[in-house]
Each structure stands twice: as structure tokens, then as C-alpha cells.
Motif scaffolding. Sequence first.
Motif, mmCIF file in Angstrom:
data_model
loop_
_atom_site.group_PDB
_atom_site.id
_atom_site.type_symbol
_atom_site.label_atom_id
_atom_site.label_comp_id
_atom_site.label_asym_id
_atom_site.label_seq_id
_atom_site.Cartn_x
_atom_site.Cartn_y
_atom_site.Cartn_z
ATOM 1 N N MET A 2 16.015 -28.220 -13.162
ATOM 2 C CA MET A 2 16.777 -29.128 -12.347
ATOM 3 C C MET A 2 16.447 -30.495 -12.933
ATOM 4 S SD MET A 2 17.318 -27.640 -8.557
ATOM 5 C CE MET A 2 18.423 -28.967 -8.067
ATOM 6 N N ARG B 6 9.760 -20.415 -8.874
ATOM 7 C CA ARG B 6 9.976 -21.569 -8.064
ATOM 8 C C ARG B 6 10.051 -22.737 -9.045
ATOM 9 N NH1 ARG B 6 6.917 -24.119 -2.827
ATOM 10 N NH2 ARG B 6 5.065 -23.699 -4.133
ATOM 11 N N LEU B 7 8.771 -22.857 -10.058
ATOM 12 C CA LEU B 7 8.728 -24.111 -10.689
ATOM 13 C C LEU B 7 9.603 -23.774 -12.176
ATOM 14 C CD1 LEU B 7 5.085 -24.664 -10.298
ATOM 15 C CD2 LEU B 7 6.785 -26.397 -10.587
ATOM 16 N N SER C 67 14.817 -32.091 -6.639
ATOM 17 C CA SER C 67 14.681 -30.634 -7.057
ATOM 18 C C SER C 67 13.417 -30.041 -6.415
ATOM 19 C CB SER C 67 14.416 -30.871 -8.656
ATOM 20 O OG SER C 67 15.348 -31.552 -9.375
ATOM 21 N N SER D 27 14.502 -26.425 -4.794
ATOM 22 C CA SER D 27 13.974 -25.339 -5.344
ATOM 23 C C SER D 27 13.088 -24.357 -4.233
ATOM 24 C CB SER D 27 12.580 -25.567 -6.436
ATOM 25 O OG SER D 27 11.639 -26.383 -5.581
ATOM 26 N N ASN D 28 12.724 -25.052 -2.916
ATOM 27 C CA ASN D 28 12.148 -24.256 -2.116
ATOM 28 C C ASN D 28 12.966 -23.474 -1.454
ATOM 29 O OD1 ASN D 28 9.598 -25.473 -2.325
ATOM 30 N ND2 ASN D 28 9.945 -27.199 -1.024
ATOM 31 N N ILE E 265 15.872 -22.003 -2.693
ATOM 32 C CA ILE E 265 16.243 -20.816 -3.783
ATOM 33 C C ILE E 265 15.328 -19.773 -3.756
ATOM 34 C CG2 ILE E 265 16.758 -20.277 -6.116
ATOM 35 C CD1 ILE E 265 18.919 -21.955 -4.701
ATOM 36 N N ILE E 266 14.134 -20.305 -3.780
ATOM 37 C CA ILE E 266 12.845 -19.247 -3.973
ATOM 38 C C ILE E 266 12.687 -18.539 -2.582
ATOM 39 C CG2 ILE E 266 10.869 -20.482 -3.265
ATOM 40 C CD1 ILE E 266 11.506 -18.405 -6.366
ATOM 41 N N VAL F 211 13.511 -22.954 -11.363
ATOM 42 C CA VAL F 211 14.607 -23.532 -10.622
ATOM 43 C C VAL F 211 14.142 -25.283 -10.833
ATOM 44 C CG1 VAL F 211 15.255 -24.137 -8.311
ATOM 45 C CG2 VAL F 211 14.855 -21.807 -9.033
ATOM 46 N N ARG F 212 12.924 -25.557 -10.356
ATOM 47 C CA ARG F 212 12.750 -26.857 -10.077
ATOM 48 C C ARG F 212 12.708 -27.569 -11.587
ATOM 49 N NH1 ARG F 212 7.527 -27.720 -6.717
ATOM 50 N NH2 ARG F 212 8.768 -26.883 -5.075
#
Length: 457
Positions: A407, A399-400, A425, A429-430, A432-433, A403-404
Motif C-alpha cells: 500500500m 500485516r507488513l 497504510s 493494514s491493522n 485487514i490482518i 498489506v502495509r
Amino acid sequence: MKEDKRKDLILGGELYKVIITLSLPIMVNNLIQTLYNVVDGMWVSKLGSVQFASTSFVWPVLYLFISIGIGLSVAGTSILSQLIGASKEEEANKYASQLIIVSLIFAICFSIIGYIITPLVIKLMGGKGDLAKYSNTYLKLSFLDLSFMFLFFNFNSIMNAQGNTLLPTVLSGISAIINTVLDPIFIFNFNMGIAGAAIATIISRVFLAVSSMYIMFKGSNTIRPSFKKFKFDKFIIKRILNVALPASIGQSGSALGFMVLNTFIASYGTATIAAFGMVNRITSLISQPAMGIGAALTSIVGQNIGANQLDRVKEAFKKSLRLTVLFSTIGVIFILWKDKEIINFFIRSKDDKEVIYQGINYLRYISVSMPLMGIFSVLQGIFQGSGHTKYSMSMEVGRLWFVRLPMILIFKHFTNIGPTGIWFSMSFSNLIICLYGIFIYKKKNWQEKILTDKEYI
């Protein structure tokens, strides 16, 4: 509730009742702790925006060390609940004893290391001037209570494995009251400033650790650790670390990610750091039902896997999802309805209007993804309860780091939208994960047992 009745409820009771019964004390416990954090933040914010920003700035550093204790706690709940479900209480006692000693050794080592390296870490994170000064003071003192914190983690995991989620809540509540009373006394009456907030926390944690250890060894519990003729058991320690390590890596990877994230946030100024810290405290309040359900699911999954009731595990997962989405949606509606009032209430210092403006902006963005944060908690619960913490680790780290942060980098260097890129972001990200977590759940690898058939029989 008697220990046998708790076990019967978890293994055979109506699942909505089981989830609510176990999660409600956890929700209250988390709510108490979050309220304390909010109140603590409010007292510190009265000192000024820089002092408040420093507590948020150093939290990921402290959490990096705490993550080991959390990983051991997750391993304890997972393994112990599965042994209880399989009616292997004597084995559970052995695991609990090893767990406590290993946790204490880690905590003492981390306290010493953390205290020594604090100035270097603050410098590497980009802390300067007053932010660095207050961050150093707060972080050094915070490292002193790791041993007490880890001991309570042990108590919490052992109680949760038995389905006793009420007792940790009662102790946490008393500790939070002590902390809340001591905060203004040490901060203002004794004129200790931000150091007073840290010292008040240490005192309340000492109470928490001492009282929890007394109850664990003197109370009537299914699991009763013993240190008479204690010897390290390499097999048990290896089994604990096999489950704890991925959970700890997931937590520490998340903490490291937030440390990097804080450097990006710090580049936008103190107002952005303060807004980020306060909104995270506010959303934590709204997220408590979902987090409580996810934590309760860990022991429900563990005991039912130990009892070979996989269909019941899947049913518990689905019903937990329904409940958490419902509670989270109610929270979103409330936040969007009263966003300005909420921010103005919690940010007591009005010395920087930019903090309020950015706080409102961030709150609106993050509130939309709160149901996803609830789903994230439930997915963590089933992966941790089954003992397959490598999946919860991949969700935490992914997640971090995957993705996050990428971004945020893109928004920072290729757009001119400023802190809004961070807020977007965080929310995206929440999503996507959670899609990734559902994919892992459907693959069914988490259903494989982590203990040998001999240990279950």
C-alpha cells in the motif's frame, strides 16, 4: 501469591479476575518500559532531531536480532505453561534449562555479528551524513547488551508460565529507574551524546539480567532450572525450536519489514522519521492494557490446554477481547481530544516545526486503528499460548509484507499525498490482518496439542 494458588486461579478462577490479575503487572511492566523509551527519546531529542531520528532508524535492525530471543521466550511460556497445567514440573525444569543455554548461545553470536555488520547495514538502509554517524554509534553499542536482554527474556517467560507476572515487573521497574537516572548523566554530564543513552541502557540491563538469574535459581519457584551435569537434549531443543522458529520468523519478518519501511520514511526526510518514531512511542503507552491482556492470555491458554480445559480457553479469549476493545477505545478518545498537546509535550526540541505537524497528522490516523491493535494482541496471545506460533507468524509477516508495504508503494508512486500514504497504510493494514486472524481462530486448527499425550499425562 503462592505458586499452587496461581495455578488454581488460572485453571479454576473467575476469568475476568484471572485476566486482570495476570495482565495488570504486565501492563505496568510494559508501561514502565514504554515510559522509559519515551523519556529516553525526550533526552535524546534535546540533542536534536537527527540524533532522535537515528534511534528510530536503527531500531528495526536491532529488533531483527532480538526477535530470536522473543521467539524463544514465546516458546518457553507456551511449552512450560502447558507442562505446568498438566502437573509435569520435572519436565518443565528440563525444558527451562535447555532454553536458557540455547538463548545465551544465540545472544553471544548475534552480538558479535551485529557489531561487525552495523556500518554496512546502515549504508544499505540509506543512512547518510549525520544520520549514518549517530546511527552507527547507537546501534553498535546496543548490540553489546543482547546477552543480558536474552537472559531476562528467559526469566520473564519462565515466570509468566507460572502465572507470576509481578516479579518481572518489579525488576523491570527498578531497571527503568536506573536507566532514567543514568540517561542525563551519561548524555549531558559526561558529554557522551547519543552514546551515553546506549551505555545507560547497557548498565540497567546488566542489573536486570544478574538480579533475575539470582532470583530464578535461589527463589522458591515451581520451575527451577539446573545445570549440574548439563547435557544438550536434542529432543527438547527440537521441540523448543519448533515453537520458537515461527514466532521468531514472525518477529524478524516484522523487523525486516520495518527496515524496508524506514527506507521509505527516510525518503521523505528526517522530520518524517522523527514524527514516526515519537508517535509510535506515544501509541505504545496507550496500547499497554491491550498488550498486557494479550501477554497474560498466553499463560492462561497454555495452562488450560495442558489441563484439557478447551472451553475455558475459548471463554478467556472472548473476555480478553471485550476488555481490550474497551481499554483501546478509551485511549482513542483521549488521543483525539488532546492530540496537539500530546505531540508538543513529547517532542521537546522545537528546531523543526515539520516534525510537530507530521506527528499530529500521524497520531490522528493511527489512533483510529488502536482497538484493532488490541484485537491483534489478543489473537497473538491465543495462538502463542496454544503453541501454534505459525499463525502468529503469518499475522506478523502478513500485516507488513502483504498489506502495509504494498500500500505504501502504491501511495508513494501513484499519488502525491506524501507521508499521509504511510499513515493511512499503517492503520488500514491493522484492519485487514485482524479479519485474517479471526478467520484462523474460527477454523479451530490452533486447538491441536503441540506436546504428545505422554507429555501431558
